[in-house]
Design a protein around this motif. Structure first.
Motif, PDB file in Angstrom:
ATOM      1  N   THR A   2       0.824  -1.204   0.000  1.00 34.33           N
ATOM      2  CA  THR A   2       0.000   0.000   0.000  1.00 34.33           C
ATOM      3  C   THR A   2       0.861   1.258   0.000  1.00 34.33           C
ATOM      4  O   THR A   2       1.846   1.349   0.706  1.00 34.33           O
ATOM      5  N   GLN A   3       0.438   2.181  -0.818  1.00 36.55           N
ATOM      6  CA  GLN A   3       1.151   3.457  -0.898  1.00 36.55           C
ATOM      7  C   GLN A   3       0.606   4.404   0.157  1.00 36.55           C
ATOM      8  O   GLN A   3      -0.508   4.250   0.615  1.00 36.55           O
ATOM      9  N   ASN A   4       1.405   5.378   0.486  1.00 39.46           N
ATOM     10  CA  ASN A   4       0.906   6.410   1.368  1.00 39.46           C
ATOM     11  C   ASN A   4       0.396   7.573   0.548  1.00 39.46           C
ATOM     12  O   ASN A   4       0.806   7.776  -0.588  1.00 39.46           O
ATOM     13  N   ILE A   5      -0.463   8.322   1.170  1.00 42.92           N
ATOM     14  CA  ILE A   5      -0.929   9.532   0.515  1.00 42.92           C
ATOM     15  C   ILE A   5       0.014  10.646   0.941  1.00 42.92           C
ATOM     16  O   ILE A   5       0.427  10.723   2.087  1.00 42.92           O
ATOM     17  N   LYS A   6       0.425  11.434  -0.012  1.00 46.77           N
ATOM     18  CA  LYS A   6       1.392  12.481   0.315  1.00 46.77           C
ATOM     19  C   LYS A   6       0.895  13.801  -0.224  1.00 46.77           C
ATOM     20  O   LYS A   6       0.527  13.918  -1.379  1.00 46.77           O
ATOM     21  N   GLN A   7       0.863  14.776   0.652  1.00 47.87           N
ATOM     22  CA  GLN A   7       0.330  16.070   0.261  1.00 47.87           C
ATOM     23  C   GLN A   7       1.462  17.002  -0.132  1.00 47.87           C
ATOM     24  O   GLN A   7       2.592  16.853   0.307  1.00 47.87           O
ATOM     25  N   ALA A   8       1.103  17.982  -0.942  1.00 53.56           N
ATOM     26  CA  ALA A   8       2.093  18.946  -1.401  1.00 53.56           C
ATOM     27  C   ALA A   8       2.707  19.668  -0.207  1.00 53.56           C
ATOM     28  O   ALA A   8       2.018  19.994   0.748  1.00 53.56           O
ATOM     29  N   ASP A  31       5.450  19.371   7.747  1.00 57.33           N
ATOM     30  CA  ASP A  31       5.360  20.524   6.845  1.00 57.33           C
ATOM     31  C   ASP A  31       6.788  21.001   6.599  1.00 57.33           C
ATOM     32  O   ASP A  31       7.470  21.462   7.508  1.00 57.33           O
ATOM     33  N   VAL A  40       0.050  12.280  11.135  1.00 57.60           N
ATOM     34  CA  VAL A  40       0.595  10.928  11.084  1.00 57.60           C
ATOM     35  C   VAL A  40       0.018  10.193   9.886  1.00 57.60           C
ATOM     36  O   VAL A  40      -1.096  10.468   9.455  1.00 57.60           O
ATOM     37  N   GLU A  41       0.817   9.325   9.314  1.00 55.31           N
ATOM     38  CA  GLU A  41       0.367   8.436   8.245  1.00 55.31           C
ATOM     39  C   GLU A  41       0.799   7.022   8.623  1.00 55.31           C
ATOM     40  O   GLU A  41       1.876   6.833   9.168  1.00 55.31           O
ATOM     41  N   PRO A  42      -0.037   6.043   8.341  1.00 56.38           N
ATOM     42  CA  PRO A  42       0.346   4.669   8.666  1.00 56.38           C
ATOM     43  C   PRO A  42       1.639   4.276   7.931  1.00 56.38           C
ATOM     44  O   PRO A  42       1.907   4.774   6.841  1.00 56.38           O
ATOM     45  N   TYR A  44       2.703   1.307   6.333  1.00 57.39           N
ATOM     46  CA  TYR A  44       2.192  -0.010   5.916  1.00 57.39           C
ATOM     47  C   TYR A  44       3.303  -1.041   5.743  1.00 57.39           C
ATOM     48  O   TYR A  44       3.069  -2.238   5.849  1.00 57.39           O
ATOM     49  N   TYR A  61       1.884  12.125  17.718  1.00 60.88           N
ATOM     50  CA  TYR A  61       2.561  13.281  17.145  1.00 60.88           C
ATOM     51  C   TYR A  61       2.146  14.585  17.825  1.00 60.88           C
ATOM     52  O   TYR A  61       2.855  15.578  17.748  1.00 60.88           O
ATOM     53  N   GLN A  62       0.984  14.573  18.475  1.00 58.73           N
ATOM     54  CA  GLN A  62       0.500  15.816  19.090  1.00 58.73           C
ATOM     55  C   GLN A  62       1.317  16.227  20.305  1.00 58.73           C
ATOM     56  O   GLN A  62       1.151  17.326  20.832  1.00 58.73           O
TER      57      GLN A  62
ATOM     58  N   GLU B 201      -5.393  17.975  -0.022  1.00 63.74           N
ATOM     59  CA  GLU B 201      -5.648  16.735  -0.743  1.00 63.74           C
ATOM     60  C   GLU B 201      -7.128  16.375  -0.757  1.00 63.74           C
ATOM     61  O   GLU B 201      -7.670  15.930  -1.750  1.00 63.74           O
TER      62      GLU B 201
ATOM     63  N   GLN C  25      -7.815  12.187  11.940  1.00 64.76           N
ATOM     64  CA  GLN C  25      -6.613  12.482  11.164  1.00 64.76           C
ATOM     65  C   GLN C  25      -6.873  12.539   9.666  1.00 64.76           C
ATOM     66  O   GLN C  25      -6.012  12.925   8.893  1.00 64.76           O
ATOM     67  N   ILE C 124      -6.122   3.314  -1.553  1.00 61.31           N
ATOM     68  CA  ILE C 124      -5.392   3.331  -0.279  1.00 61.31           C
ATOM     69  C   ILE C 124      -6.433   3.136   0.812  1.00 61.31           C
ATOM     70  O   ILE C 124      -7.485   3.764   0.772  1.00 61.31           O
ATOM     71  N   MET C 127      -8.349   5.699   6.768  1.00 62.21           N
ATOM     72  CA  MET C 127      -7.540   5.776   7.987  1.00 62.21           C
ATOM     73  C   MET C 127      -7.982   4.752   9.029  1.00 62.21           C
ATOM     74  O   MET C 127      -7.164   4.095   9.650  1.00 62.21           O
TER      75      MET C 127
END
Lengths: 709, 358, 188
Positions: A2-8, A31, A40-42, A44, A61-62, B201, C25, C124, C127
């Protein structure tokens, strides 16, 4: 995968959770422009947890940019305000260092080197744990160093050392759990304390495997167990001995294995003769059939795991409990091969690594003993001191507080721990801290313990420094830095280097300029020891997704399974089957204190709650402690869900909200310990220590209860 | 589907309505008639019509056609019909004025969604409204200016001389530049909106180019081309002015035609939120629905009944075993009921209960 | 439709509420969670079950919306109300047979699970299913789902909740009821 979602504008920093021994993989969202952790992102692709996280992990992370973070050193001039949040003023690092050095030196001149003490913890990297040991012995030159693992892992460590000759929390990688045929889980509320292993346990059940849980409470993992041994708190050893009795009686033992690879079987077999199911049932309150069924399942299982946790370890016979349960694996030969073995569920993030490298009063890096001259010599060579300069063994964590009360210890350097919540018999412990002449506390929040300090130094969170951690499998993993330190905060290792320099010990410390410098010296210091990390370079850890110790050389890939060659770490290569003598809890219910009080965790909080109690989501889910009891008991005392009760023991008292559930024994009350001030159930707990591991008996004491309005 | 039903109903009408082939035709006829009459009066019997702007007139008429087509279909949907019919009768409640201001002028609910979003929305929304208030009265001759020799402008609205302003005064400046100001507001707001969409996003995922981005680009195009008109007049002596003017005009016409069918359609829908609020308040005061299980009041009884009715018209009849409609349960009870049902699934399907297999 | 679907294995739930934490999240959720975990046997045991939007094929929420604010994504996900369209009438909260949509009074806006559409449209996992420590929430391909059904269905075909049993209608989220292990053949 599984890929992660990545924001600009964002970067994902792969790392691990800050909390428990599972060390779940996670990606921190950063950022890039602001250099700030924002989410946070999983992760995988982390093989142990596959992206899964408990609610603590999701919100971990908080902590980093939390409004409660300490951003500058704090000094309190008015000692009468100790034990409160009041009286602190902001200070510069120089000012704080000067004050620390002045007080340390004055006290040591007046009362001797050992008047200082270091109280540490293992929720931090190996680099920090290693350097803390060196800091105490080389920079402060005191023998009094110990750590909060004494309230956590030390019984497991002692038990495993005694049985196997080595203490690595798990003899197998966690990826075996779903592939085995039977899990025998003693004293673990895995669903709440190590949630991310649950998918493996359920998968094992789904394959048709068996789950046996030993716990006074029907926890979420016990709910689905094939057999739930709902014992009276503090009677685990009887269960363990009974299991051994039944395995022998049922002929489920592996005589060839016992003969070739173990010592002590005959004595043990003779001793457990008395632990018939009937006798054990009387002692523990568990039905005879359940005991027999549990032993039958474990005995028949082609592969099986014995796993245990604080439930059996936090007792004044914790080491014996551990060895008793390990015996099950040794007599059946269900160890030293894949999908079988023994493991403890390490509580703290680096509970494994942190105890191997010299934070324990009698240990030096690489699991070397400070009482062994050869070991001392090896470490002295790395450190550049003479063996004569090496202090002796000190005392355990709780005993240090006793020495503080006696004024034998007059100063404490506290880091990575919050004993004002997590130690037993808190009235005494808090008093001991209040009576110190001078106390330094390193933390990133103003913890309950920091309230007793004269100087508070702002440390960084786990996400602002890098280093290695050894998870509950014995896998060395890498924590990565995601953000620059907030405000003026500094990593603990850096603070220690700077204090050492000001104490005139710069030549032993000044070369350590980065965390990797510390790691490389530490690798060298472990070389040849039992816990040999020498071959585990950061590059190898990254490329292999962790390295299991021992890893002795550059070409060594590490050791996921221990004892595959059936060789144990005792000099003769054999394991020891102990004959642990049963004894009841130190304090048994009596007329005046008729209830058994046991303590533990909830899924939403970690240890003393200093971190998790500040996270809004976790607070929303669980904001206060509660007294969990059976409806029968509630009715008996005329209280019900939502009412309050006062619990009293011989040491202290506390008022708690009632939580009614049939999922607990009728004679037992459970209170989670994550809360501070008057909400701490550790005001009530008993400090009787295990003779070997010096572990207090958090899990059972006698209490009385009354309604509170 | 719905317009068809509409037509069937229409076949049974009598009286004046008989004069029209459909309700659509009737609405269209009277609206156009009104506009023509207003223009007739406003432009002093068509003597002050600016025929340069006739393109906008054509655009408006096509817009109206689209508007009626789209909204009559919409208003016929069962849930919409309920709110329009019942809400209309409640228009004269005391709170209507304040609700309208909150919902349609100050956009308080958007403020609560975030200050950035509110700012962006105010800029775009009020920029557009301002420009419409200027443009359409001019197009239909409802408003125009006459220049007197004493250096004063007279503002004529609906044939009435409303006021005189100094040609070089602030007020006059504001009049000339109203469209420039509104253009700048819209450009700023659209840029904020685009930035937010590119940054986030989630926004990207839910939004499509045609639906979400095109209106923004259209508004941007109109505003920029409009501003360019001013720029070329002021700085480049009207270079390319006719071409730009034409382009600007086409852009406005296209947007008008598109408006009822895309995201901008929320503008004419918004008044419904005032009706909905009145509906909830009014029927809430009359009688609250008590949850059939726990007895807690959770919504106006009328609304619960209306929703049940709407669902029935959609062929949905969700009832518990004891015949209670699920819309008569409060939300927690509805969830609880479902989970209890799940929980008992195993018991009801197996004679053996769950538990330890010891 | 996406390649994968959300699948709930209710018996696995341990009540850790990671799915709620994870929901906060998800992009655009404003730190507010949109799913539920319920203690199904309060005062008795620790059994809990999650409940989230089941993403009905023919969603009552959307049908009851006067403003056509609730849209169905091409993947089948029933999205949260479009902010510009929602008029705050709360019809959807009453219509939903499972009691899912939430209403924010201040914002005059309904909000509900959108199946983390910015994730799931790329296949994907959402969450909640990504973090669920127990595999109560799983993101399964169609093939995996078929296998699950094969493994778990009893002779009477009833272990998966469907519009015939335990659900009101056809949903894109699939649920396996508690007790799936009842007839599991033990290994020994």
């Amino acid at each position: 995968m599984t890929q992660n979602i990545k924001q600009a504008g964002e970067q994902l920093i792969p790392t691990h959770c800050s909390y428990c021994g599972m060390q779940c993989g996670m990606n921190l969202r950063v950022d890039v422009k602001q250099n700030k952790i924002i989410g946070v992102e999983p992760r995988y692709d982390w093989p142990v947890t596959l992206g899964k996280m408990c609610p603590k992990g999701v919100t971990a992370y908080q902590q980093t940019n939390h409004e409660d973070r300490l951003l500058t050193p704090l000094i309190r001039d008015d000692a009468s305000l100790k034990g409160t949040k009041k009286g602190f003023r902001k200070a510069t690092w120089e000012e704080a260092y000067d004050l620390i050095v002045k007080n340390f030196q004055t006290l040591q001149q007046q009362y001797g080197k050992d008047t200082l003490s270091v109280f540490s913890g293992v929720s931090m990297t190996n680099e920090k744990c290693y350097l803390t040991g060196k800091f105490a012995r080389v920079a402060l030159q005191t023998k009094y160093i110990d750590y909060n693992g004494r309230f956590c892992m030390s019984s497991a460590a002692g038990g495993m050392l005694g049985s196997f000759g080595v203490d690595r929390g798990s003899t197998f990688p966690w990826t075996d759990i779903n592939e085995t045929d039977c899990v025998f889980l003693a004293g673990s509320n895995a669903a709440e304390c190590h949630p991310t292993m649950m998918f493996r346990i359920w998968e094992m059940l789904e394959r048709g495997g068996y789950l046996i849980v030993v716990d006074p409470r029907k926890t979420p993992v016990a709910r689905r167990a094939d057999v739930h041994l709902d014992l009276k708190p503090g009677t685990d050893l009887a269960i363990a001995n009974c299991m051994l009795h039944l395995l022998i009686r049922n002929g489920h033992i592996d005589e060839a294995f016992i003969e070739k690879h173990t010592n002590g079987f005959a004595d043990a077999a003779a001793y457990v003769q008395a632990f018939t199911p009937e006798h054990t049932s009387n002692v523990t309150g568990v039905a005879v059939e359940k005991l027999e069924r549990a032993a039958e399942i474990y005995g028949k299982a082609p592969n099986a795991l014995v796993m245990f946790a604080r439930g059996i370890e936090q007792q004044h016979k914790g080491v014996d409990n551990v060895q008793g349960y390990i015996n099950m694996a040794l007599v059946t030969g269900k160890i030293g091969r894949k999908k079988s073995g023994v493991a403890t569920l390490t509580g703290q993030g680096n509970g494994q690594g942190g105890r191997e490298h010299g934070q324990k009063s009698d240990l030096l890096p690489g699991y070397r003993k400070i009482t062994n001259p050869q070991h001392v010599k090896e470490v002295c060579e790395v450190w550049g001191i003479t063996p004569e300069e090496m202090p002796d063994a000190g005392v355990s964590a709780y005993e240090m507080f006793e020495l503080m009360e006696k004024k034998e210890i007059r100063s404490m350097y506290l880091l990575c721990s919050n004993p004002a919540v997590s130690a037993p018999n808190l009235n005494m412990v808090r008093n001991a801290m209040k009576n110190l002449d001078f106390m330094v506390c390193c933390d990133f929040y103003l913890s309950e313990s920091a309230e007793f300090a004269d100087v508070v130094l702002p440390a960084v969170t786990w996400s602002e420094d890098e280093g290695t951690v050894t998870n509950l499998e014995g896998r060395i993993i890498k924590i990565n830095r995601a953000q620059r330190p907030l405000g003026d905060s500094k990593p603990d290792w850096k603070i220690q280097v700077e204090i050492a320099e000001r104490l005139g010990k710069g030549k032993y410390f000044s070369h350590l300029k980065t965390a990797e410098d510390v790691f490389n010296e530490f690798r060298l210091a472990t070389k040849g020891g039992t816990a040999d990390y020498y071959g585990a370079t950061w590059e190898k850890i990254e490329s292999q997704k962790g390295v299991f110790w021992p890893c002795k050389s550059e070409h060594d890939k590490g050791t996921p399974y221990l004892f595959l060659d059936k060789t144990f770490y005792h000099p003769d290569g054999k394991a020891v089957i102990h004959s642990p003598v049963y004894r009841p809890p130190a304090e048994e219910p009596c007329e005046q204190y008729p209830i058994i009080l046991t303590t533990g965790r909830v899924v939403f909080h970690y240890l003393s709650g200093n971190q998790t109690r500040r996270i809004p989501f976790l607070q929303e889910m669980c904001s206060e402690p509660f007294a969990e009891m059976h409806p029968m008991m509630a009715k008996q005392y005329g209280v019900w869900e939502g009412n309050k009760v006062k619990l009293t023991t011989r040491r202290g008292e506390g008022v708690f909200k009632v939580k009614v559930t049939e999922a607990i024994r009728k004679d037992t009350v459970f209170v989670p310990y994550h809360f501070g001030d008057e909400q701490s159930v550790n005001l009530l707990t008993i400090a009787t220590l295990d003779p070997k591991s010096r572990m207090p008996e958090f899990k059972a004491c006698a209490a009385k209860m009354e309604g509170w309005t | 589907m719905q317009p068809q039903k509409n037509e069937q109903e229409w076949e049974q009408v009598n009286g004046l309505d008989r004069a029209f082939a459909s309700r659509f035709a009737k609405n269209m006829f009277f609206t156009l008639l009104t506009i023509v009459m207003l223009s007739f009066i406003g432009s002093r019997f068509f003597t002050h019509l600016d025929l340069n702007l006739y393109g906008y007139m054509v655009g408006t008429i096509i817009f109206l056609a689209g508007f009626f087509y789209r909204f009559m279909a919409w208003a016929e949907r069962p849930p919409t019909k309920v709110f329009i019919q019942k809400g209309k009768k409640l228009l004269f409640r005391k709170n209507t004025a304040s609700t309208s201001v909150d919902h349609m002028v100050s956009h308080k609910f958007i403020w609560n969604r975030g200050i950035y979003r509110w700012t962006q929305h105010m800029l775009i929304g009020w920029g557009c409204i301002l420009s419409c208030f200027v443009t359409f009265p001019l197009v239909f001759g409802w408003m125009y200016f006459t220049m007197a020799e004493n250096g004063m402008y007279t503002v004529v609205f609906m044939s009435i001389d409303v006021m005189e302003v100094r040609a070089d005064g602030l007020l006059a400046w504001l009049f000339y530049n109203a469209l420039n100001i509104s253009a700048i507001m819209v450009i700023a707001g659209v840029c904020m909106a685009l930035y937010r969409r590119l940054k986030n996003e989630k926004q990207c995922a839910e939004q499509t180019f045609i639906y979400d981005f095109m209106p923004l680009y259209l508004l941007l195009f109109i505003s920029v081309s409009g501003l360019l008109l001013t720029v070329t007049n002021v700085f480049f002596a009207g270079f390319m002015q006719p071409t730009i003017s034409l382009i600007h005009q086409y852009a406005v016409i296209v947007t008008l035609i598109y408006l009822p069918f895309g995201k901008l359609a929320h503008i004419p829908i918004r008044p419904l939120s005032v009706l909905a609020k009145n509906y909830k308040l009014h029927y809430g005061e009359q009688e609250m629905k008590k949850c059939h299980h726990c007895g807690n009041e959770f919504i106006a009884a009328e609304q619960s009944a209306d929703v049940i009715d709407v669902l029935r018209q959609n062929g949905m009849e969700y009832k518990t075993e004891d015949g209670v409609h699920l819309a008569e349960l409060c939300l927690p009870c509805r969830r609880e009921t479902r989970l209890q049902m799940f929980k008992h699934a195993s018991a009801s399907m197996l004679s053996v209960g769950r538990g330890e297999r010891t | 439709m996406t390649k994968s679907v959300l699948y709930l294995e209710l018996d696995n739930c341990i009540g850790c509420r990671s799915c709620l934490a994870a929901c906060t999240q998800c992009g655009g959720h404003d730190e507010k969670y949109r799913n539920y975990v319920v203690d199904v046997n309060p005062l008795v045991d620790t059994q809990t079950m999650p409940l989230m939007c089941l993403h009905c094929v023919n969603p009552a929420c959307a049908r009851s919306c006067p403003a056509q604010a609730i849209q169905i994504h091409e993947t089948g996900a029933v999205l949260s109300a479009r902010v510009e369209k929602c008029i705050g009438c709360q019809n959807c909260t009453i219509a939903c047979p499972y009691g899912i949509p939430k209403f924010d009074v201040e914002q005059n806006l309904m909000y509900k699970c959108d199946l983390c559409i910015e994730r799931t449209q790329h296949d994907i996992p959402p969450m909640c299913a990504s973090v669920c420590p127990t595999n109560t929430l799983q993101w399964l391909t169609k093939e995996q789902l078929a296998m699950k059904k094969e493994q778990n269905v009893l002779d009477n075909g009833k272990w998966i909740a469907s519009s015939d049993h335990y659900l009101e209608n056809e949903t894109n989220v699939h649920i396996s009821l508690p007790g799936i292990l009842q007839k599991k053949q033990k290994l020994f």
